[in-house]
Design a protein around this motif. Sequence first.
Motif, mmCIF file in Angstrom:
data_model
loop_
_atom_site.group_PDB
_atom_site.id
_atom_site.type_symbol
_atom_site.label_atom_id
_atom_site.label_comp_id
_atom_site.label_asym_id
_atom_site.label_seq_id
_atom_site.Cartn_x
_atom_site.Cartn_y
_atom_site.Cartn_z
ATOM 1 N N SER A 1 0.836 -1.202 0.000
ATOM 2 C CA SER A 1 0.000 0.000 0.000
ATOM 3 C C SER A 1 0.872 1.254 0.000
ATOM 4 O O SER A 1 0.590 2.227 -0.703
ATOM 5 N N ALA A 2 1.931 1.232 0.798
ATOM 6 C CA ALA A 2 2.849 2.374 0.846
ATOM 7 C C ALA A 2 3.524 2.587 -0.501
ATOM 8 O O ALA A 2 3.688 3.734 -0.956
ATOM 9 N N ALA B 1 3.223 5.943 -2.813
ATOM 10 C CA ALA B 1 4.428 6.674 -3.184
ATOM 11 C C ALA B 1 4.538 6.810 -4.704
ATOM 12 O O ALA B 1 4.950 7.857 -5.223
ATOM 13 N N ALA B 2 4.154 5.761 -5.424
ATOM 14 C CA ALA B 2 4.225 5.796 -6.879
ATOM 15 C C ALA B 2 3.280 6.841 -7.460
ATOM 16 O O ALA B 2 3.529 7.393 -8.540
ATOM 17 N N MET B 3 2.203 7.127 -6.738
ATOM 18 C CA MET B 3 1.236 8.134 -7.186
ATOM 19 C C MET B 3 1.668 9.544 -6.788
ATOM 20 O O MET B 3 0.983 10.517 -7.110
ATOM 21 N N THR C 1 -8.052 5.417 0.778
ATOM 22 C CA THR C 1 -6.832 5.901 1.422
ATOM 23 C C THR C 1 -5.685 4.922 1.198
ATOM 24 O O THR C 1 -4.565 5.317 0.857
ATOM 25 N N TYR C 2 -5.969 3.625 1.333
ATOM 26 C CA TYR C 2 -4.896 2.632 1.292
ATOM 27 C C TYR C 2 -4.874 1.776 0.029
ATOM 28 O O TYR C 2 -3.913 1.060 -0.211
ATOM 29 N N ASN C 3 -5.936 1.851 -0.776
ATOM 30 C CA ASN C 3 -5.956 1.038 -1.983
ATOM 31 C C ASN C 3 -5.754 1.925 -3.203
ATOM 32 O O ASN C 3 -4.655 2.030 -3.730
ATOM 33 N N VAL C 4 -6.790 2.609 -3.640
ATOM 34 C CA VAL C 4 -6.671 3.493 -4.803
ATOM 35 C C VAL C 4 -7.123 4.888 -4.424
ATOM 36 O O VAL C 4 -7.763 5.096 -3.402
ATOM 37 N N ASP C 5 -6.816 5.826 -5.276
ATOM 38 C CA ASP C 5 -7.258 7.200 -5.074
ATOM 39 C C ASP C 5 -8.685 7.337 -5.601
ATOM 40 O O ASP C 5 -9.048 6.730 -6.611
ATOM 41 N N ALA C 6 -9.506 8.120 -4.918
ATOM 42 C CA ALA C 6 -10.884 8.321 -5.356
ATOM 43 C C ALA C 6 -10.925 9.125 -6.650
ATOM 44 O O ALA C 6 -10.148 10.059 -6.844
#
Length: 323
Positions: free
Chosen positions: A45-46, A50-52, A100-105
């Motif tokens: 998840s981190a 970070a990649a985003m 928050t921990y999986n994908v961005d809304a």
Amino acid sequence: MMRVRPFRLAFLIACLLGPTLPAAALTAVPPGNSHAEQPGVPAASARRTAAMKVTFERKYEKIRDLIAGNAELRGKIDKAARAYGIDAIHIVAALVGEHTYNVDALDRLQTYYVKALSYLSSGVEFAHDGESITDFVARPEFSACRDSGSDETLWSCRETVFDRAFRGKTVGGRSYPDDRFGAVFFQPFYAGQTFGLGQINPLTALGVSDTVHRVSGYPELSADKAPEVYQAIMDPDRSLAYMAATIKGAISAYRDIAGMDISGNPGITATLYNVGSARARASALAAENRRRAAAGEPPKLPEENYYGWLANDKLDELQAAIR
């Protein structure tokens, strides 16, 4: 929604015995976090975050603000919650954890509707190495699952059989990976697939399809019609119904099997939405508490993970967001 390999033997025992505890025997799980500090967030998840080039805090703020600033979405959340007899905060807690921990809304609900329609022409199917899921579960090893009383018990039984008889083995000349049932047959695009507003995976949707059909009137899903499954979980309206049905199922499982009322703790329901296999986990907790009772020890309560901890920690903000 991430799924973790469940406690299968405990689940089968629960299905066979079908224990239902009287209301007087229920233990109310208190609100709030049992951990003073947030449990560790998985490295995957981190890395994704970070990649985003964003932070968890920024992603949290985005989904919180999307809910708070979108009256249409709040109305849909409230409608789904009322239909399935749960507090809307449980849906909000799961949404916050996923985004928050999986994908961005995504910024607009309309984007989800457009994506939902695109899956209908995808031609995708649920299969492994050329063997469709429909043919696979028709094998004699799955005969004990045919009399399951619900979609949840049917697919959980099939997952149990896969773990016992196929996982990491070669059967009839076919080799099966040492991986989860959902990962082997229900991830035709890429690994770790969850979709839509509720970040639901196809196997989870199939497991509550009959409930969603009965309560919300949406067509029942079929594993041999994968594009329709993807369309359903991408559609925001249906996604919220599948979320609510899944959460309601977790609350019912902990009530009926473990004697725990978790309806007052959205951090616990969010945790179960994240890890899955609520009935198996409730059964394992019930077995642990029988052991504790025999030893004169106090009962163990369910605990939140990193995902549920956030929901409880931000509860005041989230309650304000849906008011």
